[in-house]
Design a protein around this motif. Sequence first.
Motif, short mmCIF file in Angstrom:
data_model
loop_
_atom_site.label_atom_id
_atom_site.label_comp_id
_atom_site.label_asym_id
_atom_site.label_seq_id
_atom_site.Cartn_x
_atom_site.Cartn_y
_atom_site.Cartn_z
N GLU A 155 -44.97 -25.85 10.61
CA GLU A 155 -45.85 -25.56 11.22
C GLU A 155 -47.17 -25.94 10.76
OE1 GLU A 155 -46.51 -21.70 10.70
OE2 GLU A 155 -44.67 -20.95 12.14
N SER A 179 -42.23 -25.76 16.88
CA SER A 179 -43.25 -25.32 15.29
C SER A 179 -41.48 -24.77 14.38
CB SER A 179 -43.67 -23.98 15.36
OG SER A 179 -42.97 -23.08 16.07
N TYR A 200 -53.55 -24.64 11.78
CA TYR A 200 -52.84 -24.50 12.61
C TYR A 200 -52.07 -22.19 11.86
CZ TYR A 200 -48.00 -24.46 14.67
OH TYR A 200 -46.93 -23.81 15.35
N GLY A 201 -51.90 -21.40 12.67
CA GLY A 201 -51.23 -20.64 13.31
C GLY A 201 -52.36 -19.09 13.58
#
Length: 474
Positions: free
Chosen positions: A291, A286, A390-391
């Motif tokens: 990301e 990442s 994402y995340g």
Amino acid sequence: KMGNAESNAYQNHLSRFLPEEQSDIDGLFDTLSGSSGSAGAKNAKAAKKTVTLAALQARQSAHTREPLPEPMTARLYNGMKSIDLPGKSSGLSEQIAKEQFVIFMSNLLKGNADEKISIIMRMIAKTGGPLKGKQIQEFTEDLITSVVHVLSYRKELKGWSLENTRDSSSGVKALASELLSELKLPDGTKPLGSQLLETDFDQSVIEDWVYRVPQISVFLSVVIRQGLHVLHSLPDQTNDILNLVPHCKGVKGRGVVSLFDIPAIIYINSHLPAEMQHKWQLLFSSRLHGESFSQLCAHIVNKGPCLVIIRDLDGFLFGGFASHSWEVKPQFQGDNRCFLFSVFPTLAVYTYTGYNDHFMYLNHGQQTMPNGLGMGGQHGYFGLWIDSDYGKGHSKAKPRCTTYNSPQLSAKEDFTLDAMEVWAVGDAPESAGRKGKKSILDVDPQAQALLEMAGKSRQSEGLREPMEEDEEDD
């Protein structure tokens, strides 16, 4: 040469070594005994040559930086000294005779658990006798520290280094704890935590532990071969040492510091299928690739078996091994070789239970099915889940993941992702897009990922130039 003093036992031990191994061991003993250099040794020509602790330490410090940390040198010396010779009162002499030296090498490098155990007991504590868990813990931590140190010193880390991996000190403690969790009392119970440190373990329990935890013998072998620089260049009968550390590819010159530490790499690599233990190649980071879930998919789809490692915002490190190439599709994939693992705060591997076949899952851009990357458990309740938004992710296990029997791996059940890496393990599959010319899809991974999600084949796949594979200095 040694006349009548040469015992049968000594000859039997010597015969375990090939001729070139024998001369290697003789050479090391001569170097060590010659370097003691005391006046007594010079004029007592009739006396046999011996090795002292000072000589072992001098051998270490003759180098600018010692190949072995000092506590391990002392432990090796105690191990050599513990060998009883027929007709000699044991333990009185501070010097190590040639027979003791050879029997030590033979038992630890060629012996079974039974032959190793009395030496290991004395390496743990000079006194022998029942040992406290705390003493075994200190020995195990010393042993792992020495392995990392000597492999780094001898430049045997195969492209990994103490600079491009996470700090190893917490990894040493985590690996020691994981190995110690296998200590079983005669009644089958496993004392854990502070209870373990105060428990007394006798020789039979420790012998059983050495027998069931192969890392102890492998690590001792590395410490002796690489630390004392003996038999290190001769091919070994076992692959244990050969694939102890996999070759590291794909990080050279990129300033990457991996989320893995050396002890974790050694431990997790030992759980991979044997044919995948020789090489890890970085596919996605990442920090390098950004990301983005579509970037992640673009870098890992159809690249062969992979390790995924994640750090959450609380600093917990965990991940999974995918035994098959990732494919974007709304079905579970993979097989029972998949596993989940934790690296920090604990080091552990969690394998297939047989309960279901929900090994690995990757989906994107679907209305009806969950979109994200998952391993184990079930939809909405994965052992490990990274959302396509994402995340965000989760690790649900009340109390354990059905597929892998893993506990909650993240600090909080629903976590926020801090960093992520994916490593291909073993050799890349033929179909990993290594042929022909670069296409527009390589320039725009999003477009590539969208095509894959839509199930469209890539017409330009045959027109690609070969991907450069980072060659590391091994």
